[in-house]
Design a protein around this motif. Structure first.
Motif, mmCIF file in Angstrom:
data_model
loop_
_atom_site.group_PDB
_atom_site.id
_atom_site.type_symbol
_atom_site.label_atom_id
_atom_site.label_comp_id
_atom_site.label_asym_id
_atom_site.label_seq_id
_atom_site.Cartn_x
_atom_site.Cartn_y
_atom_site.Cartn_z
ATOM 1 N N TYR A 101 0.838 -1.196 0.000
ATOM 2 C CA TYR A 101 0.000 0.000 0.000
ATOM 3 C C TYR A 101 0.869 1.241 0.000
ATOM 4 N N SER A 102 0.467 2.216 -0.774
ATOM 5 C CA SER A 102 1.140 3.517 -0.710
ATOM 6 C C SER A 102 0.635 4.243 0.535
ATOM 7 N N ASP A 103 1.326 5.320 0.908
ATOM 8 C CA ASP A 103 0.917 6.099 2.069
ATOM 9 C C ASP A 103 -0.505 6.632 1.873
ATOM 10 N N ALA A 104 -0.805 7.101 0.680
ATOM 11 C CA ALA A 104 -2.137 7.645 0.401
ATOM 12 C C ALA A 104 -3.205 6.558 0.492
ATOM 13 N N GLU A 105 -2.913 5.366 -0.039
ATOM 14 C CA GLU A 105 -3.874 4.261 0.035
ATOM 15 C C GLU A 105 -4.117 3.849 1.484
ATOM 16 N N MET A 106 -3.046 3.783 2.245
ATOM 17 C CA MET A 106 -3.169 3.381 3.650
ATOM 18 C C MET A 106 -3.996 4.408 4.423
ATOM 19 N N THR A 107 -3.743 5.676 4.165
ATOM 20 C CA THR A 107 -4.504 6.744 4.820
ATOM 21 C C THR A 107 -5.978 6.655 4.446
ATOM 22 N N ALA A 108 -6.267 6.421 3.167
ATOM 23 C CA ALA A 108 -7.661 6.322 2.715
ATOM 24 C C ALA A 108 -8.363 5.130 3.368
ATOM 25 N N LEU A 109 -7.677 3.983 3.450
ATOM 26 C CA LEU A 109 -8.277 2.803 4.073
ATOM 27 C C LEU A 109 -8.548 3.035 5.556
ATOM 28 N N LEU A 110 -7.554 3.554 6.259
ATOM 29 C CA LEU A 110 -7.726 3.770 7.696
ATOM 30 C C LEU A 110 -8.795 4.827 7.975
ATOM 31 N N THR A 111 -8.925 5.806 7.114
ATOM 32 C CA THR A 111 -9.969 6.818 7.265
ATOM 33 C C THR A 111 -11.345 6.177 7.075
ATOM 34 N N ALA A 112 -11.432 5.217 6.146
ATOM 35 C CA ALA A 112 -12.708 4.527 5.914
ATOM 36 C C ALA A 112 -13.018 3.537 7.031
ATOM 37 N N TRP A 113 -12.000 2.937 7.604
ATOM 38 C CA TRP A 113 -12.197 1.903 8.625
ATOM 39 C C TRP A 113 -12.323 2.470 10.037
ATOM 40 N N ALA A 114 -11.951 3.733 10.234
ATOM 41 C CA ALA A 114 -12.016 4.350 11.562
ATOM 42 C C ALA A 114 -12.585 5.756 11.422
ATOM 43 N N SER A 115 -13.636 6.037 12.172
ATOM 44 C CA SER A 115 -14.322 7.325 12.024
ATOM 45 C C SER A 115 -13.850 8.387 13.006
ATOM 46 N N PHE A 116 -12.909 8.081 13.881
ATOM 47 C CA PHE A 116 -12.514 9.064 14.887
ATOM 48 C C PHE A 116 -11.445 10.027 14.390
ATOM 49 N N ASP A 164 -8.121 9.849 13.372
ATOM 50 C CA ASP A 164 -6.677 9.844 13.641
ATOM 51 C C ASP A 164 -6.022 8.643 12.952
ATOM 52 N N HIS A 165 -5.956 8.720 11.612
ATOM 53 C CA HIS A 165 -5.362 7.633 10.844
ATOM 54 C C HIS A 165 -3.866 7.496 11.126
ATOM 55 N N ALA A 166 -3.202 8.585 11.483
ATOM 56 C CA ALA A 166 -1.767 8.526 11.784
ATOM 57 C C ALA A 166 -1.506 7.673 13.029
ATOM 58 N N LEU A 167 -2.351 7.804 14.038
ATOM 59 C CA LEU A 167 -2.227 6.979 15.242
ATOM 60 C C LEU A 167 -2.348 5.498 14.893
ATOM 61 N N LEU A 168 -3.320 5.170 14.048
ATOM 62 C CA LEU A 168 -3.540 3.776 13.662
ATOM 63 C C LEU A 168 -2.370 3.236 12.846
ATOM 64 N N ARG A 169 -1.859 4.056 11.926
ATOM 65 C CA ARG A 169 -0.696 3.643 11.115
ATOM 66 C C ARG A 169 0.499 3.351 12.006
ATOM 67 N N ARG A 170 0.791 4.280 12.918
ATOM 68 C CA ARG A 170 1.924 4.096 13.834
ATOM 69 C C ARG A 170 1.724 2.859 14.708
ATOM 70 N N ALA A 171 0.505 2.666 15.207
ATOM 71 C CA ALA A 171 0.227 1.514 16.070
ATOM 72 C C ALA A 171 0.364 0.199 15.302
ATOM 73 N N LEU A 172 -0.126 0.154 14.068
ATOM 74 C CA LEU A 172 0.012 -1.054 13.257
ATOM 75 C C LEU A 172 1.483 -1.426 13.068
ATOM 76 N N VAL A 173 2.315 -0.415 12.837
ATOM 77 C CA VAL A 173 3.740 -0.664 12.619
ATOM 78 C C VAL A 173 4.443 -0.983 13.934
ATOM 79 N N SER A 174 4.198 -0.212 14.959
ATOM 80 C CA SER A 174 4.929 -0.401 16.218
ATOM 81 C C SER A 174 4.576 -1.717 16.912
ATOM 82 N N LEU A 175 3.346 -2.196 16.748
ATOM 83 C CA LEU A 175 2.965 -3.471 17.361
ATOM 84 C C LEU A 175 3.248 -4.667 16.455
#
Length: 185
Positions: A120-135, A137-148
């Motif tokens: 996934y490109s950064d833009a694709e990942m951001t779009a997916l996380l924005t669609a999958w989470a309504s709160f 903060d897609h950056a928090l989710l991206r960082r958490a996915l990578v850090s965990l």
């Protein structure tokens, strides 16, 4: 003294019979012509060797190990319910849990939506996380996915990919529960 029962499974009966015949032929004399009868332990060893084991003790150890396979762990239904409350009826993550113990299962739910092996490109990942989470903060989710350890990110942060691994036993019941709510809505 009680007798232990060990089942012997023979995948290839022909190969087993050939190996047993050869093992018996290598003895000093065939069993019928010997003065001393073939002993019980000696026969167990011959049978075990013919089946592909080193000896009877090796066969027993393998048999005991197969019986002692740990039962599958049971899913924590309380954890599933607490995490499911963070998803809406469409399966969208509404809020990031404040409790650290709930966050990994939320991430597993997002991980399960990522395609295996896809980059996934950064833009694709951001779009997916924005669609999958309504709160929001897609950056928090991206960082958490990578850090965990659920996803890997390139050094420059432009490429993401899901890391294949065995999910926890709670993921399937959580996804069923979230999808059930999605179907009702």
């Amino acid at each position: 003294m009680s007798r232990e029962i060990h089942a012997l499974t023979i995948a290839d009966l022909s190969a087993f019979a050939r190996a047993l015949r050869e093992a018996l032929a290598q003895r000093e004399a065939p069993p019928r012509e010997r003065t001393a009868p073939l002993g019980h332990v000696e026969m167990l060893n011959l049978l075990s060797k013919s089946a592909g084991y080193k000896n009877y003790q090796h066969f027993r150890a393998e048999s005991d190990a197969a019986e002692q396979v740990a039962p599958a762990p049971k899913a924590d239904s309380e954890l599933i319910e607490r995490v499911a409350r963070h998803f809406d009826e469409r399966g969208v993550l509404m809020r990031w849990p404040a409790k650290n113990s709930l966050q990994p299962l939320c991430l597993w739910a997002l991980w399960s939506r990522m395609e295996a092996g896809r980059i996934y490109s950064d833009a694709e990942m951001t779009a997916l996380l924005t669609a999958w989470a309504s709160f929001g903060d897609h950056a928090l989710l991206r960082r958490a996915l990578v850090s965990l350890g659920y996803a890997v990110r390139s050094k420059d942060g432009r490429i993401y990919q899901r890391i294949e691994q065995k999910p926890p036993v709670e993921l399937s019941p959580l996804l069923r529960r979230v999808r059930r709510a999605e179907e009702v809505a």
